[in-house]
Structure formats: C-alpha cells, structure tokens
Design a protein around this motif. Structure first.
Motif, PDB file in Angstrom:
ATOM      1  N   SER A  48       1.013  -1.241   0.175  1.00 42.32           N
ATOM      2  CA  SER A  48       0.015   0.087  -0.006  1.00 42.32           C
ATOM      3  C   SER A  48       0.797   1.261  -0.128  1.00 42.32           C
ATOM      4  O   SER A  48       0.559   2.253  -0.757  1.00 42.32           O
ATOM      5  CB  SER A  48      -0.741  -0.155   1.377  1.00 42.32           C
ATOM      6  N   LEU A  49       1.798   1.267   0.839  1.00 42.61           N
ATOM      7  CA  LEU A  49       2.831   2.245   0.737  1.00 42.61           C
ATOM      8  C   LEU A  49       3.437   2.607  -0.530  1.00 42.61           C
ATOM      9  O   LEU A  49       3.547   3.808  -0.976  1.00 42.61           O
ATOM     10  CB  LEU A  49       4.004   2.083   1.867  1.00 42.61           C
ATOM     11  N   VAL A  50       3.905   1.598  -1.351  1.00 43.16           N
ATOM     12  CA  VAL A  50       4.536   1.588  -2.274  1.00 43.16           C
ATOM     13  C   VAL A  50       3.632   2.381  -3.521  1.00 43.16           C
ATOM     14  O   VAL A  50       3.788   2.919  -4.412  1.00 43.16           O
ATOM     15  CB  VAL A  50       5.140   0.394  -2.939  1.00 43.16           C
ATOM     16  N   ARG A  51       2.464   1.470  -3.361  1.00 43.86           N
ATOM     17  CA  ARG A  51       1.230   2.059  -4.329  1.00 43.86           C
ATOM     18  C   ARG A  51       0.896   3.620  -4.327  1.00 43.86           C
ATOM     19  O   ARG A  51       0.786   4.402  -5.289  1.00 43.86           O
ATOM     20  CB  ARG A  51      -0.086   1.117  -4.186  1.00 43.86           C
ATOM     21  N   SER A  52       0.692   3.780  -3.136  1.00 44.37           N
ATOM     22  CA  SER A  52       0.441   5.383  -2.589  1.00 44.37           C
ATOM     23  C   SER A  52       1.564   6.066  -3.249  1.00 44.37           C
ATOM     24  O   SER A  52       1.244   7.357  -3.842  1.00 44.37           O
ATOM     25  CB  SER A  52       0.349   5.480  -1.070  1.00 44.37           C
ATOM     26  N   TYR A  53       2.937   5.988  -2.981  1.00 44.24           N
ATOM     27  CA  TYR A  53       4.069   6.565  -3.477  1.00 44.24           C
ATOM     28  C   TYR A  53       4.035   6.863  -5.020  1.00 44.24           C
ATOM     29  O   TYR A  53       4.261   7.952  -5.354  1.00 44.24           O
ATOM     30  CB  TYR A  53       5.299   6.064  -2.842  1.00 44.24           C
TER      31      TYR A  53
END
Length: 72
Positions: A48-53
């Motif tokens: 999720s963090l990678v996707r958001s970034y």
C-alpha cells in the motif's frame, strides 16, 4: 505534522488490516496464527505504501506536465 499524519495513517491502516484479516479469514476457511496475520498485514501495508507513493508521483508528473503545457 505531515509526517505525523502519514505515520498515523500507516499504523491505523496496519491495525485495521490485521483486525480485518482476523475477522474475515475464518469466514473463508482460512486460519492464520497471530504471527501470520501480523506478517500478512505488514506485507499488505508495504504494498500500500509503494502504491500510494507511485500514484502520488504519477499525479504530480501529470500536474507538472499540465502546468507546463498551459504556460507555453
């Protein structure tokens, strides 16, 4: 404060993910230990963090492209 907000968002999201797994997995016949649930939640949080970034960078690039197209 943006960092505090981001960290809080990640921690709350992780807690929600683990709690949801704990409740939902058994409904589908999946039985995970607490340790497995914590690890699965951590993996989904990282994704999720990678996707958001990535999405933030894409939309920022689109915004910059749009601004440079409007000024030229």
């Amino acid at each position: 404060m943006s960092l505090v907000e981001a960290v809080t968002n990640v921690l709350v999201g992780y807690g929600v993910a683990v709690t949801t797994q704990w409740v939902v997995f058994p409904l589908f016949g999946l039985h995970a230990t607490l340790q497995e649930n914590l690890l699965i939640g951590l993996i989904f949080t990282a994704v999720s963090l990678v996707r958001s970034y990535v999405l933030r960078r894409v939309f920022e690039a689109l915004r910059v492209r749009q601004l440079s197209g409007n000024s030229g």
